[in-house]
Design a protein around this motif. Sequence first.
Motif, mmCIF file in Angstrom:
data_model
loop_
_atom_site.group_PDB
_atom_site.id
_atom_site.type_symbol
_atom_site.label_atom_id
_atom_site.label_comp_id
_atom_site.label_asym_id
_atom_site.label_seq_id
_atom_site.Cartn_x
_atom_site.Cartn_y
_atom_site.Cartn_z
ATOM 1 N N VAL A 15 0.833 -1.200 0.000
ATOM 2 C CA VAL A 15 0.000 0.000 0.000
ATOM 3 C C VAL A 15 0.868 1.251 0.000
ATOM 4 O O VAL A 15 0.599 2.228 -0.716
ATOM 5 C CB VAL A 15 -0.955 -0.009 1.212
ATOM 6 N N ARG A 16 1.937 1.237 0.792
ATOM 7 C CA ARG A 16 2.808 2.404 0.861
ATOM 8 C C ARG A 16 3.548 2.625 -0.449
ATOM 9 O O ARG A 16 3.734 3.760 -0.893
ATOM 10 C CB ARG A 16 3.803 2.241 2.015
ATOM 11 N N GLN A 17 3.984 1.545 -1.097
ATOM 12 C CA GLN A 17 4.696 1.666 -2.364
ATOM 13 C C GLN A 17 3.833 2.274 -3.462
ATOM 14 O O GLN A 17 4.329 3.053 -4.284
ATOM 15 C CB GLN A 17 5.188 0.284 -2.817
ATOM 16 N N HIS A 18 2.569 1.922 -3.478
ATOM 17 C CA HIS A 18 1.687 2.331 -4.581
ATOM 18 C C HIS A 18 0.566 3.251 -4.094
ATOM 19 O O HIS A 18 -0.513 3.268 -4.686
ATOM 20 C CB HIS A 18 1.099 1.092 -5.254
ATOM 21 N N ARG A 19 0.827 4.001 -3.046
ATOM 22 C CA ARG A 19 -0.243 4.810 -2.442
ATOM 23 C C ARG A 19 -0.781 5.861 -3.416
ATOM 24 O O ARG A 19 -1.995 6.127 -3.447
ATOM 25 C CB ARG A 19 0.227 5.455 -1.151
ATOM 26 N N TRP A 20 0.114 6.476 -4.225
ATOM 27 C CA TRP A 20 -0.369 7.504 -5.143
ATOM 28 C C TRP A 20 -1.239 6.891 -6.238
ATOM 29 O O TRP A 20 -2.261 7.477 -6.619
ATOM 30 C CB TRP A 20 0.807 8.270 -5.743
ATOM 31 N N THR A 21 -0.848 5.742 -6.716
ATOM 32 C CA THR A 21 -1.683 5.060 -7.711
ATOM 33 C C THR A 21 -3.039 4.686 -7.126
ATOM 34 O O THR A 21 -4.082 4.830 -7.783
ATOM 35 C CB THR A 21 -0.972 3.789 -8.217
ATOM 36 N N PHE A 100 -0.860 -3.412 -14.794
ATOM 37 C CA PHE A 100 -0.292 -2.782 -13.603
ATOM 38 C C PHE A 100 0.317 -3.819 -12.660
ATOM 39 O O PHE A 100 1.422 -3.626 -12.132
ATOM 40 C CB PHE A 100 -1.377 -1.987 -12.876
ATOM 41 N N VAL A 101 -0.397 -4.908 -12.433
ATOM 42 C CA VAL A 101 0.121 -5.948 -11.539
ATOM 43 C C VAL A 101 1.372 -6.585 -12.143
ATOM 44 O O VAL A 101 2.363 -6.831 -11.436
ATOM 45 C CB VAL A 101 -0.954 -7.013 -11.267
ATOM 46 N N ILE A 106 5.061 -6.218 -9.779
ATOM 47 C CA ILE A 106 5.870 -7.433 -9.623
ATOM 48 C C ILE A 106 7.153 -7.386 -10.446
ATOM 49 O O ILE A 106 8.257 -7.493 -9.906
ATOM 50 C CB ILE A 106 5.036 -8.681 -9.987
ATOM 51 N N ALA A 107 7.037 -7.215 -11.765
ATOM 52 C CA ALA A 107 8.227 -7.288 -12.609
ATOM 53 C C ALA A 107 9.237 -6.194 -12.268
ATOM 54 O O ALA A 107 10.444 -6.433 -12.317
ATOM 55 C CB ALA A 107 7.818 -7.194 -14.080
ATOM 56 N N ARG A 108 8.762 -5.007 -11.924
ATOM 57 C CA ARG A 108 9.699 -3.930 -11.615
ATOM 58 C C ARG A 108 10.542 -4.259 -10.387
ATOM 59 O O ARG A 108 11.731 -3.956 -10.333
ATOM 60 C CB ARG A 108 8.951 -2.618 -11.402
ATOM 61 N N ALA A 131 0.727 -10.871 -0.669
ATOM 62 C CA ALA A 131 0.419 -9.465 -0.396
ATOM 63 C C ALA A 131 0.211 -8.691 -1.690
ATOM 64 O O ALA A 131 -0.663 -7.825 -1.785
ATOM 65 C CB ALA A 131 1.538 -8.831 0.423
ATOM 66 N N LYS A 132 1.031 -9.007 -2.702
ATOM 67 C CA LYS A 132 0.884 -8.346 -3.995
ATOM 68 C C LYS A 132 -0.478 -8.611 -4.612
ATOM 69 O O LYS A 132 -1.002 -7.787 -5.369
ATOM 70 C CB LYS A 132 1.981 -8.843 -4.950
ATOM 71 N N LEU A 133 -1.049 -9.765 -4.318
ATOM 72 C CA LEU A 133 -2.369 -10.104 -4.845
ATOM 73 C C LEU A 133 -3.496 -9.660 -3.915
ATOM 74 O O LEU A 133 -4.576 -9.287 -4.371
ATOM 75 C CB LEU A 133 -2.464 -11.614 -5.083
ATOM 76 N N ALA A 134 -3.238 -9.718 -2.600
ATOM 77 C CA ALA A 134 -4.295 -9.428 -1.630
ATOM 78 C C ALA A 134 -4.718 -7.961 -1.677
ATOM 79 O O ALA A 134 -5.911 -7.647 -1.574
ATOM 80 C CB ALA A 134 -3.833 -9.800 -0.235
ATOM 81 N N VAL A 135 -3.776 -7.054 -1.833
ATOM 82 C CA VAL A 135 -4.106 -5.626 -1.815
ATOM 83 C C VAL A 135 -5.001 -5.240 -2.994
ATOM 84 O O VAL A 135 -6.084 -4.671 -2.797
ATOM 85 C CB VAL A 135 -2.827 -4.766 -1.770
ATOM 86 N N PRO A 136 -4.603 -5.518 -4.244
ATOM 87 C CA PRO A 136 -5.522 -5.172 -5.338
ATOM 88 C C PRO A 136 -6.826 -5.967 -5.300
ATOM 89 O O PRO A 136 -7.878 -5.444 -5.671
ATOM 90 C CB PRO A 136 -4.713 -5.501 -6.604
#
Length: 324
Positions: A15-21, A100-101, A106-108, A131-136
């Motif tokens: 969430v913190r990494q992608h908060r602006w998105t 985006f996912v 992930i890839a980045r 976590a990468k899947l749970a948030v979106p």
Amino acid sequence: MSALTPLRGPARVVVRQHRWTLWIAGGLALAAVITLIVTALRSAHVVDAFESGPCSVEGDPGRSCYQPVRNYLDTTFALNGVGNYAALLLAVLPVIISAFVAGPMIARELESGTFKVSWTQSVPPAHWLAAKLAVPAALLLAGVPVLTAVLSWARSYADTPYPAQWHDAPVFSTSGVLPLTHTFFGMCVGALAGLLIRRTLPALTVAALVTGTALTVLTYWRQELWPPRTLTGETLNAKEGMWWVETGDLTSGGERLTGTACSRSSSEGDRLQCLTDHDITNHYLDYHPASHFWPLQLVETGILLALTATAVTVAFRLLRRRTG
């Protein structure tokens, strides 16, 4: 609850990494909901005001009603276009989510090596991916049904004078449970593409192409997902709301001739001679009634859920194999 506890730390990082998105996506979703509500209320007002007047869109409007009728049709057409744009946005959302996912989420991280920070802080790779899947997934579960419900509600106010058919691809794909199913499918395809390719731009491109292609194929074959009903007779009394699947002619032996073999006959005599030559005694129409809406929705949902589960399973196995 104990099974969810390890996900709190990684999920908070996501969430913190992608908060602006996330903020931008939430703002756009809220703006779309408000726009649809305002448009629906405006449509209802325009329709009520016109229907309470002396003019009608049926028949010749006459000189005195020509301009009011034209203004009414132009206004309702423009308002109906707002709903069409919202439906288009909801239809392409799975592709956007998939890209985006796959890329930024992930890839980045795999390409830049920042994933090592999480993995060296007692966060197992499986929890990192979860976590990468749970948030979106949580955000989609909260937002997509709201957008779907508001869009369906707004459509009910735009049915006059431009009614939408339940089987139209933009309507069917953005109704019921399909929008949420489509976005979950796109999310999991994106996760798998990101893990496989591990480079941001190629991963998001492949994920978008795979998701878009899969949903397009399902849309093309949608009418085949449930057995249609058949109407036969010398004259086919088709009702409004039918989804025409196939129409054609029947011979005296019951053989089907796809299409209408004698439709291009120039005269009635030629048409009768054509019917005799082809031994045509009847016509048929395969169709889906409105009652097939949910069977078609649920079959397509089942197919996509199976593909989604397969993508998730392969993604976790691939991650486990690469990380030991």
